[in-house]
Motif scaffolding. Structure first.
Motif, mmCIF file in Angstrom:
data_model
loop_
_atom_site.group_PDB
_atom_site.id
_atom_site.type_symbol
_atom_site.label_atom_id
_atom_site.label_comp_id
_atom_site.label_asym_id
_atom_site.label_seq_id
_atom_site.Cartn_x
_atom_site.Cartn_y
_atom_site.Cartn_z
ATOM 1 N N GLU A 72 0.953 -1.506 -0.091
ATOM 2 C CA GLU A 72 -0.024 -0.003 -0.124
ATOM 3 C C GLU A 72 0.828 1.522 -0.285
ATOM 4 O OE1 GLU A 72 -3.346 0.479 -0.481
ATOM 5 O OE2 GLU A 72 -3.871 -1.264 -0.760
ATOM 6 N N ASN A 73 1.697 1.156 0.756
ATOM 7 C CA ASN A 73 2.742 2.260 0.433
ATOM 8 C C ASN A 73 3.906 2.550 -0.609
ATOM 9 O OD1 ASN A 73 2.153 3.810 3.438
ATOM 10 N ND2 ASN A 73 2.570 1.602 4.225
ATOM 11 N N ASP A 74 3.872 1.553 -1.493
ATOM 12 C CA ASP A 74 4.302 1.036 -2.416
ATOM 13 C C ASP A 74 4.224 1.681 -4.393
ATOM 14 O OD1 ASP A 74 7.433 0.033 -4.134
ATOM 15 O OD2 ASP A 74 5.808 0.296 -5.413
ATOM 16 N N PRO A 75 4.920 3.286 -4.462
ATOM 17 C CA PRO A 75 4.745 3.898 -5.805
ATOM 18 C C PRO A 75 3.895 3.229 -6.763
ATOM 19 C CG PRO A 75 6.176 4.866 -4.650
ATOM 20 C CD PRO A 75 6.010 3.529 -3.992
ATOM 21 N N GLU A 76 5.154 1.968 -6.666
ATOM 22 C CA GLU A 76 4.269 1.366 -8.566
ATOM 23 C C GLU A 76 2.900 0.266 -7.869
ATOM 24 O OE1 GLU A 76 6.530 -2.061 -10.958
ATOM 25 O OE2 GLU A 76 7.500 -1.167 -9.623
ATOM 26 N N TYR A 77 2.893 0.036 -6.951
ATOM 27 C CA TYR A 77 1.533 -1.002 -6.508
ATOM 28 C C TYR A 77 0.058 0.231 -6.924
ATOM 29 C CZ TYR A 77 -1.944 -2.917 -3.954
ATOM 30 O OH TYR A 77 -2.957 -3.467 -3.777
ATOM 31 N N GLN A 78 0.703 1.076 -6.330
ATOM 32 C CA GLN A 78 -0.258 2.418 -6.232
ATOM 33 C C GLN A 78 -0.313 2.676 -7.455
ATOM 34 O OE1 GLN A 78 1.810 4.733 -4.028
ATOM 35 N NE2 GLN A 78 1.193 4.246 -1.765
ATOM 36 N N ILE A 79 -0.339 2.580 -9.076
ATOM 37 C CA ILE A 79 -0.695 2.872 -9.447
ATOM 38 C C ILE A 79 -0.817 2.182 -11.067
ATOM 39 C CG2 ILE A 79 1.266 4.008 -11.980
ATOM 40 C CD1 ILE A 79 0.243 5.803 -10.558
ATOM 41 N N HIS A 80 -0.605 1.250 -10.457
ATOM 42 C CA HIS A 80 -0.762 -0.156 -11.102
ATOM 43 C C HIS A 80 -1.805 -0.154 -10.595
ATOM 44 C CE1 HIS A 80 2.926 -2.733 -10.483
ATOM 45 N NE2 HIS A 80 3.229 -2.187 -11.597
ATOM 46 N N ARG A 81 -2.986 -0.183 -9.350
ATOM 47 C CA ARG A 81 -4.052 -0.357 -8.791
ATOM 48 C C ARG A 81 -4.818 1.302 -9.340
ATOM 49 N NH1 ARG A 81 -6.153 -4.387 -6.158
ATOM 50 N NH2 ARG A 81 -3.455 -5.286 -6.445
ATOM 51 N N VAL A 82 -3.909 2.217 -9.757
ATOM 52 C CA VAL A 82 -5.036 3.655 -10.323
ATOM 53 C C VAL A 82 -4.665 2.687 -11.880
ATOM 54 C CG1 VAL A 82 -4.183 5.856 -12.047
ATOM 55 C CG2 VAL A 82 -3.481 5.495 -9.327
ATOM 56 N N ILE A 83 -4.213 2.471 -12.567
ATOM 57 C CA ILE A 83 -4.840 2.090 -13.955
ATOM 58 C C ILE A 83 -5.904 1.232 -14.000
ATOM 59 C CG2 ILE A 83 -3.535 0.933 -15.683
ATOM 60 C CD1 ILE A 83 -0.562 1.678 -14.782
ATOM 61 N N PHE A 84 -5.542 0.221 -13.375
ATOM 62 C CA PHE A 84 -6.623 -0.756 -13.361
ATOM 63 C C PHE A 84 -7.926 -0.397 -13.023
ATOM 64 C CE2 PHE A 84 -8.908 -4.181 -11.336
ATOM 65 C CZ PHE A 84 -9.110 -5.520 -11.698
ATOM 66 N N GLY A 85 -8.318 0.949 -11.706
ATOM 67 C CA GLY A 85 -9.310 1.257 -11.517
ATOM 68 C C GLY A 85 -10.165 2.274 -12.676
ATOM 69 N N PHE A 86 -9.094 2.697 -13.139
ATOM 70 C CA PHE A 86 -9.357 3.261 -14.304
ATOM 71 C C PHE A 86 -9.880 2.194 -15.760
ATOM 72 C CE2 PHE A 86 -8.810 5.243 -19.013
ATOM 73 C CZ PHE A 86 -9.193 7.088 -18.175
ATOM 74 N N ILE A 87 -8.679 1.775 -16.078
ATOM 75 C CA ILE A 87 -9.309 0.431 -16.788
ATOM 76 C C ILE A 87 -11.215 0.119 -16.397
ATOM 77 C CG2 ILE A 87 -8.870 -1.933 -18.197
ATOM 78 C CD1 ILE A 87 -6.092 -1.480 -18.172
ATOM 79 N N LYS A 88 -11.606 -0.235 -15.527
ATOM 80 C CA LYS A 88 -12.870 -0.882 -14.869
ATOM 81 C C LYS A 88 -13.985 -0.047 -14.842
ATOM 82 C CE LYS A 88 -10.845 -5.125 -15.029
ATOM 83 N NZ LYS A 88 -11.499 -5.856 -15.966
ATOM 84 N N LYS A 89 -13.266 1.293 -14.433
ATOM 85 C CA LYS A 89 -14.120 2.376 -14.534
ATOM 86 C C LYS A 89 -14.306 2.762 -13.058
ATOM 87 C CE LYS A 89 -17.434 2.829 -17.438
ATOM 88 N NZ LYS A 89 -18.718 3.560 -18.363
ATOM 89 N N ASP A 90 -13.396 2.403 -11.976
ATOM 90 C CA ASP A 90 -13.769 2.414 -10.845
ATOM 91 C C ASP A 90 -12.874 3.678 -10.230
ATOM 92 O OD1 ASP A 90 -14.409 2.054 -8.527
ATOM 93 O OD2 ASP A 90 -13.681 0.077 -7.937
ATOM 94 N N ARG A 91 -14.116 4.814 -10.089
ATOM 95 C CA ARG A 91 -13.750 5.820 -10.181
ATOM 96 C C ARG A 91 -12.622 6.096 -8.630
ATOM 97 N NH1 ARG A 91 -14.829 11.661 -12.696
ATOM 98 N NH2 ARG A 91 -13.321 12.870 -11.562
ATOM 99 N N ASN A 92 -13.777 5.631 -7.640
ATOM 100 C CA ASN A 92 -13.435 5.469 -5.991
ATOM 101 C C ASN A 92 -11.894 4.645 -5.959
ATOM 102 O OD1 ASN A 92 -16.247 6.133 -5.994
ATOM 103 N ND2 ASN A 92 -16.804 5.013 -5.422
ATOM 104 N N LEU A 93 -11.912 3.883 -6.784
ATOM 105 C CA LEU A 93 -10.211 3.021 -6.553
ATOM 106 C C LEU A 93 -9.224 3.694 -7.492
ATOM 107 C CD1 LEU A 93 -9.020 0.070 -6.105
ATOM 108 C CD2 LEU A 93 -9.678 -0.651 -8.497
ATOM 109 N N CYS A 94 -9.840 4.511 -8.526
ATOM 110 C CA CYS A 94 -8.600 5.218 -9.483
ATOM 111 C C CYS A 94 -8.163 6.592 -8.272
ATOM 112 C CB CYS A 94 -9.834 5.408 -10.614
ATOM 113 S SG CYS A 94 -8.022 6.368 -11.520
ATOM 114 N N GLU A 95 -9.263 7.207 -7.413
ATOM 115 C CA GLU A 95 -9.198 8.339 -6.982
ATOM 116 C C GLU A 95 -8.511 7.665 -5.605
ATOM 117 O OE1 GLU A 95 -12.697 10.675 -6.663
ATOM 118 O OE2 GLU A 95 -12.384 11.713 -8.819
#
Length: 337
Positions: free
Chosen positions: A192-215
């Motif tokens: 959760e504190n790793d930037p690469e992991y965080q960006i993976h989650r940002v990308i995944f949320g964006f692709i899956k149309k999950d704005r809450n996860l992305c933000e």
């Protein structure tokens, strides 16, 4: 050094050298101090002196390679790692470092041999398993790659880099659940504190149309300062993570995450470009489609012109095979690396 007082250790080694300048170990240990401080040039100078006094010191050659790596002299670092492994063929760190150096030279086939030799000596080398995972991904053998990353985690469930490498593959295959199932509570806190992991989650949320996860993860990344791994890895992560952070921070404002169109899906396979049109609508011959991105991280046109197999081809093939027959697909890869 073991007590964490680097300056005191350096002072002691310098005194030892002043008393007897022919002690190889004193220069070697002083080099280790400079290596800890990321003072690459001083580390090189002391390791070279240690080697001059004792040319059989495999550890000094290996660490000299690390110092040259810090100076971005890949040719000299590789030569040092190889020589260290020749002096001591059972020196696992030198074998792993040699393999990693060949990966940097985009010679994964050569690297595989060194990682396999390391595992013959130490079947619990997480770095060797991880290195094999990277090599097999680079050569288009995704199942073998995934298996070796999982072996890293099996040996050390807290080895973060293996999770991140697995995530990178499954992110591109649109299925992060296969990584989530491997993560325990302690590792999740580290991730959760790793930037690469965080960006993976940002990308995944964006692709899956999950704005809450992305933000959620855009905000976490914005406040994050920790990057795991070797210095070169950190720099690569910084470039990768910042690029996707700024891209998706802007794109998120143009996507209607609530819209339910009922349109057919048009798949857009490509590198970061494919995110630009994510969830947009397009008409073809009066039929309306919603664009669904299929991301291929780092993929460029020249990767597909290469006659040998590689991870970019294999990721694309996996994504194409996952689509229903007669799907409409845009494939978009640029040429600039």
């Amino acid at each position: 050094i073991q007590n964490g007082d680097i300056r005191a250790a350096m002072k002691a080694y310098k005194i030892a050298i002043s008393i007897n300048p022919e002690i190889s170990d004193a220069y070697y240990n002083l080099g280790n101090c400079f290596l800890t401080l990321d003072d690459w040039k001083s580390a090189v100078r002391n390791y070279r002196q240690a080697i001059r006094l004792d040319s059989s010191n495999a550890e000094a050659y290996n660490n000299l390679g690390i110092a040259y790596d810090g100076l971005r002299n890949n040719k000299k670092s590789l030569a040092c790692y190889e020589y260290a492994s020749k002096i001591n063929p059972h020196y696992v760190d030198a074998l792993v470092n040699t393999g990693t150096a060949f990966i940097k030279k985009r010679q994964s086939i050569k690297a595989i041999n060194y990682f396999q030799r390391a595992l013959e000596i130490n079947p619990d080398s997480v770095e060797a398993y991880n290195g094999l995972g990277v090599c097999f991904k680079n050569t288009g053998k995704l199942n073998s790659s995934i298996s070796n990353f999982k072996n890293s985690i099996r040996v050390n469930p807290e080895y973060i880099q293996a999770y991140l490498n697995l995530e990178s593959i499954y992110l591109q295959l649109s299925d992060l659940s296969k990584v989530t199932s491997l993560v325990n509570t302690k590792v999740r806190l580290l991730l959760e504190n790793d930037p690469e992991y965080q960006i993976h989650r940002v990308i995944f949320g964006f692709i899956k149309k999950d704005r809450n996860l992305c933000e959620e993860y855009l905000n976490k990344f914005k406040n994050s300062t920790n990057v795991n791994g070797h210095r070169d890895s950190r720099e690569q992560v910084k470039i990768f993570s910042n690029a996707y952070f700024y891209l998706i921070s802007h794109l998120i404002e143009f996507v209607d995450f609530q819209s339910e169109t009922g349109f057919d899906v048009l798949y857009h396979i490509g590198e970061s470009h494919c995110l630009s049109y994510a969830h947009s609508h397009i008409s073809i011959n009066e039929n309306k489609y919603s664009i669904c991105p299929k991301l291929n991280l780092g993929g460029k046109a020249f990767h597909f012109a290469d006659p040998s197999n590689n991870g970019y081809k294999e990721i694309t093939l996996n994504n194409l095979n996952s689509l229903r027959k007669q799907s409409i697909v845009f494939i978009y890869f640029g040429e600039i690396d």
